[in-house]
Design a protein around this motif. Structure first.
Motif, PDB file in Angstrom:
ATOM      1  N   UNK A  68       0.842  -1.194   0.000  1.00 27.10           N
ATOM      2  CA  UNK A  68       0.000   0.000   0.000  1.00 27.10           C
ATOM      3  C   UNK A  68       0.880   1.248   0.000  1.00 27.10           C
ATOM      4  N   UNK A  69       0.438   2.257  -0.751  1.00 23.96           N
ATOM      5  CA  UNK A  69       1.137   3.537  -0.771  1.00 23.96           C
ATOM      6  C   UNK A  69       0.132   4.667  -0.640  1.00 23.96           C
ATOM      7  N   UNK A  70       0.527   5.686   0.105  1.00 22.79           N
ATOM      8  CA  UNK A  70      -0.197   6.951   0.153  1.00 22.79           C
ATOM      9  C   UNK A  70       0.773   8.008  -0.355  1.00 22.79           C
ATOM     10  N   UNK A  71       0.350   8.713  -1.404  1.00 24.57           N
ATOM     11  CA  UNK A  71       1.175   9.747  -2.022  1.00 24.57           C
ATOM     12  C   UNK A  71       0.433  11.076  -1.937  1.00 24.57           C
ATOM     13  N   UNK A  72       1.179  12.137  -1.658  1.00 27.96           N
ATOM     14  CA  UNK A  72       0.613  13.474  -1.573  1.00 27.96           C
ATOM     15  C   UNK A  72       1.421  14.405  -2.460  1.00 27.96           C
ATOM     16  N   UNK A  73       0.718  15.145  -3.308  1.00 24.98           N
ATOM     17  CA  UNK A  73       1.337  16.201  -4.099  1.00 24.98           C
ATOM     18  C   UNK A  73       0.596  17.483  -3.737  1.00 24.98           C
ATOM     19  N   UNK A  74       1.300  18.400  -3.088  1.00 26.48           N
ATOM     20  CA  UNK A  74       0.685  19.645  -2.629  1.00 26.48           C
ATOM     21  C   UNK A  74       0.310  20.525  -3.816  1.00 26.48           C
ATOM     22  N   UNK A  75      -0.399  21.599  -3.515  1.00 26.52           N
ATOM     23  CA  UNK A  75      -0.620  22.619  -4.538  1.00 26.52           C
ATOM     24  C   UNK A  75       0.725  23.057  -5.086  1.00 26.52           C
ATOM     25  N   UNK A  76       0.758  23.316  -6.369  1.00 27.01           N
ATOM     26  CA  UNK A  76       2.002  23.760  -6.988  1.00 27.01           C
ATOM     27  C   UNK A  76       1.798  25.131  -7.615  1.00 27.01           C
ATOM     28  N   UNK A  77       2.888  25.871  -7.728  1.00 29.89           N
ATOM     29  CA  UNK A  77       2.812  27.244  -8.206  1.00 29.89           C
ATOM     30  C   UNK A  77       2.754  27.348  -9.723  1.00 29.89           C
ATOM     31  N   UNK A  78       3.277  26.365 -10.428  1.00 29.04           N
ATOM     32  CA  UNK A  78       3.321  26.394 -11.888  1.00 29.04           C
ATOM     33  C   UNK A  78       3.229  24.965 -12.426  1.00 29.04           C
ATOM     34  N   UNK A  79       2.925  24.816 -13.715  1.00 25.87           N
ATOM     35  CA  UNK A  79       2.905  23.468 -14.297  1.00 25.87           C
ATOM     36  C   UNK A  79       4.252  22.752 -14.174  1.00 25.87           C
TER      37      UNK A  79
END
Length: 142
Positions: A68-79
């Motif tokens: 099992x994996x939990x991945x988080x990608x926060x808000x980003x400022x640019x593409x």
């Protein structure tokens, strides 16, 4: 925030990805990390990182025993910052699976695994790579 779940059948591996994360969902993510087996200092560090609400950050936790994996990608400022965070966290996921299954990270199997992860994540990730799509996401408050 968008949540995506995907499964990699060759390795019996389940992944939950949180995209465009803000501090608002910290408790939900911490609960998922606990369910996946994250404990102690790792969980405390994840809580601190999520609570700060910094842009252009992320985390990936994997339980090798349960797949099992939990991945988080926060808000980003640019593409391009999204692409950087996405690549970084995908690499962690791939390395965790490789370690779990004794896969040579320089071999073909590892390359195919990374491609499969990218394909599974692409339907959501593309929304953050395209500047036009990012504007659409902002309109809906994500």
């Amino acid at each position: 925030m968008i949540v995506q779940d995907f499964y990699i059948p060759e390795y019996d591996w389940n992944t939950r990805v949180y995209y465009a994360v803000t501090t608002y969902r910290t408790e939900r993510i911490i609960a998922d990390l606990r369910r996946a087996g994250c404990r102690g200092l790792q969980l405390e560090k994840a809580f601190r990182n999520l609570s700060k609400g910094d842009l252009n950050t992320g985390l990936t936790y994997s339980n090798y025993r349960t797949g099992q994996t939990v991945m988080v990608i926060a808000l980003t400022s640019t593409p391009d910052e999204f692409l950087n965070s996405w690549e970084h966290e995908k690499k962690h996921l791939a390395r965790h699976i490789e370690q779990s299954f004794g896969i040579d990270p320089f071999g073909e199997e590892a390359s195919y695994l990374e491609g499969e992860i990218a394909q599974k994540m692409f339907p959501v990730a593309k929304l953050f790579i395209c500047e036009h799509c990012r504007k659409g996401i902002k309109q809906y408050g994500i």
